[in-house]
Structures are given as C-alpha cells and as structure tokens.
Design a protein around this motif. Sequence first.
Motif, PDB file in Angstrom:
ATOM      1  N   ARG A  71       0.835  -1.206   0.000  1.00  0.00           N
ATOM      2  CA  ARG A  71       0.000   0.000   0.000  1.00  0.00           C
ATOM      3  C   ARG A  71       0.871   1.257   0.000  1.00  0.00           C
ATOM      4  O   ARG A  71       0.612   2.206  -0.751  1.00  0.00           O
ATOM      5  N   LYS A  72       1.904   1.266   0.852  1.00  0.00           N
ATOM      6  CA  LYS A  72       2.812   2.423   0.895  1.00  0.00           C
ATOM      7  C   LYS A  72       3.461   2.641  -0.471  1.00  0.00           C
ATOM      8  O   LYS A  72       3.583   3.782  -0.946  1.00  0.00           O
ATOM      9  N   GLY A 104      -4.859   0.120  -6.698  1.00  0.00           N
ATOM     10  CA  GLY A 104      -5.717   0.179  -5.517  1.00  0.00           C
ATOM     11  C   GLY A 104      -6.811  -0.871  -5.564  1.00  0.00           C
ATOM     12  O   GLY A 104      -7.104  -1.538  -4.564  1.00  0.00           O
ATOM     13  N   LYS A 105      -7.410  -1.026  -6.737  1.00  0.00           N
ATOM     14  CA  LYS A 105      -8.470  -2.026  -6.907  1.00  0.00           C
ATOM     15  C   LYS A 105      -7.958  -3.430  -6.574  1.00  0.00           C
ATOM     16  O   LYS A 105      -8.644  -4.203  -5.898  1.00  0.00           O
ATOM     17  N   ASN A 106      -6.763  -3.744  -7.045  1.00  0.00           N
ATOM     18  CA  ASN A 106      -6.211  -5.077  -6.813  1.00  0.00           C
ATOM     19  C   ASN A 106      -5.918  -5.327  -5.338  1.00  0.00           C
ATOM     20  O   ASN A 106      -6.114  -6.439  -4.834  1.00  0.00           O
ATOM     21  N   ILE A 107      -5.445  -4.291  -4.649  1.00  0.00           N
ATOM     22  CA  ILE A 107      -5.196  -4.450  -3.211  1.00  0.00           C
ATOM     23  C   ILE A 107      -6.516  -4.659  -2.470  1.00  0.00           C
ATOM     24  O   ILE A 107      -6.626  -5.529  -1.601  1.00  0.00           O
ATOM     25  N   VAL A 108      -7.531  -3.866  -2.818  1.00  0.00           N
ATOM     26  CA  VAL A 108      -8.850  -4.023  -2.195  1.00  0.00           C
ATOM     27  C   VAL A 108      -9.380  -5.438  -2.419  1.00  0.00           C
ATOM     28  O   VAL A 108      -9.864  -6.094  -1.488  1.00  0.00           O
ATOM     29  N   ALA A 109      -9.275  -5.933  -3.653  1.00  0.00           N
ATOM     30  CA  ALA A 109      -9.758  -7.279  -3.962  1.00  0.00           C
ATOM     31  C   ALA A 109      -9.031  -8.332  -3.130  1.00  0.00           C
ATOM     32  O   ALA A 109      -9.659  -9.251  -2.577  1.00  0.00           O
ATOM     33  N   LEU A 118     -16.359   1.134  -6.957  1.00  0.00           N
ATOM     34  CA  LEU A 118     -15.940   1.838  -8.173  1.00  0.00           C
ATOM     35  C   LEU A 118     -14.595   2.492  -7.896  1.00  0.00           C
ATOM     36  O   LEU A 118     -14.475   3.342  -7.014  1.00  0.00           O
ATOM     37  N   SER A 119     -13.577   2.108  -8.650  1.00  0.00           N
ATOM     38  CA  SER A 119     -12.230   2.591  -8.413  1.00  0.00           C
ATOM     39  C   SER A 119     -11.776   3.537  -9.514  1.00  0.00           C
ATOM     40  O   SER A 119     -12.211   3.425 -10.661  1.00  0.00           O
ATOM     41  N   GLY A 120     -10.887   4.469  -9.155  1.00  0.00           N
ATOM     42  CA  GLY A 120     -10.296   5.362 -10.143  1.00  0.00           C
ATOM     43  C   GLY A 120      -9.267   6.272  -9.509  1.00  0.00           C
ATOM     44  O   GLY A 120      -9.456   6.740  -8.388  1.00  0.00           O
ATOM     45  N   ASP A 159      -7.897   5.166   0.527  1.00  0.00           N
ATOM     46  CA  ASP A 159      -6.874   4.119   0.535  1.00  0.00           C
ATOM     47  C   ASP A 159      -7.549   2.769   0.732  1.00  0.00           C
ATOM     48  O   ASP A 159      -8.693   2.683   1.180  1.00  0.00           O
ATOM     49  N   ALA A 160      -6.828   1.714   0.379  1.00  0.00           N
ATOM     50  CA  ALA A 160      -7.430   0.384   0.296  1.00  0.00           C
ATOM     51  C   ALA A 160      -7.932  -0.133   1.644  1.00  0.00           C
ATOM     52  O   ALA A 160      -9.022  -0.707   1.727  1.00  0.00           O
TER      53      ALA A 160
END
Length: 211
Positions: free
Chosen positions: A42-43, A104-109, A145-147, A197-198
């Motif tokens: 994340r950092k 970010g989307k991939n980390i959230v997933a 929804l990510s962006g 942030d995620a």
Amino acid sequence: MTNLNEDFINALVDLDETTCIDLLNQRIAAKENPMNILEDVRKSTDIVGKRFEEGRYFVSDLMMAGEILSQIMVILKPLFGEHKIASKGLIVVGTVQGDVHDIGKNIVAALLEAEGFDVVDIGVDQPPEEFVKAIREHHPKVVSLSGLLTEAIESMKTTIEAIKAAGLRDQVKIVIGGGRCDEEAREYTTADAWADDAAVGVRKIKELAGV
C-alpha cells in the motif's frame, strides 16, 4: 522498518520486478505476517500514484506496477486462504471508464478475499453497462468503483446513474475509491461511502455488507 522492508518498497516503487519478487519470497520464508507485506505494498502504491500525479510516471508505468502487484497477490493469496471460512458475501470491484489504474483495486480485492468475501473483478476502463451487467449477474452486496484520475469522479457519477436507471440502485451499496475521492465526491456521485486508501475502503465495504 528493516532494510528488507525498505528494499521491498523501493523495488516496487522503482518497478524492479525481479528484485521485488525475490524480496517478497525472502519475507515469506522469514514467516512475516502477510498483512505487514500488504501494508508495504500500500505504501509503495501511494508513492507510485504520487509520481504519476507529478508527471514522473506515465500510464505504462502504472500498468507495469499493476503487473508486479498481480504477481505479488498470486504469491500472497494462498497465505490468507489457509484458514478459509464461509463466504461473507460477494463484492464486485472495477475501475471506471477512462481510467486504467488498477493498483488500488487489486489491493482491495486481495484484502476482501483475505477477509472471506467472494470477489468479482471486472477489470479497468469499464463502461457503466458493464457494472450494471455484473450487478444483474452476480447480485453483490457491495460494488466498489475505483479510479485514480480526477476525471474518474465523473465516470463514477455516470456509472451510478446507469445503475439507478437500470432499477438496481436499491439492491446494492456503492463505494467509490481512489486518490481523488472525498466526501464532496461521494455527495456528487451519490455513492454510499468513499475511501482514499485500500484499508479504509475494505473497512467501509465490510460495514456496508453488514459484516
């Protein structure tokens, strides 16, 4: 922070794929908590995002960072799945139209899967109709929804309007996420929650999913 942690962060920020994966394997071999590794990811992605905003990195660099992240997640996911519990529900995630940012989307997933959710990732640069299609097909509890780009806020608004027009808005909670997201953006897009942030995003998704 140990040199190993710092070297890992620097390797990911510098898009040094070989060194990054080598250091990742060293950290896993040392039995480090995978959540600590995710925090360093994340950092790193925060720094990559800043370099993009400053014009030092380009879309191709973001895609390279996303590719490295995908490899990291392939290695890390089994460590989270050792004590898999019953599914807490299904979440749809995707990056909105006009934006190819997927870090970010991939980390959230990955974090959601680690928490015991089923995740349907529809990818990047997805038009509103693809989100509508995913809701109809998978009946998620929450849609994320990510962006990264400022322009993504307009795409998020358009996507939520399409979900409303399809008669699906009252069936799903919606979170918007990314560096440009704030309370003003949430009000503008009419989302249920926002995160920049995620880790915060995952916490809000859990709350909206009733977990």
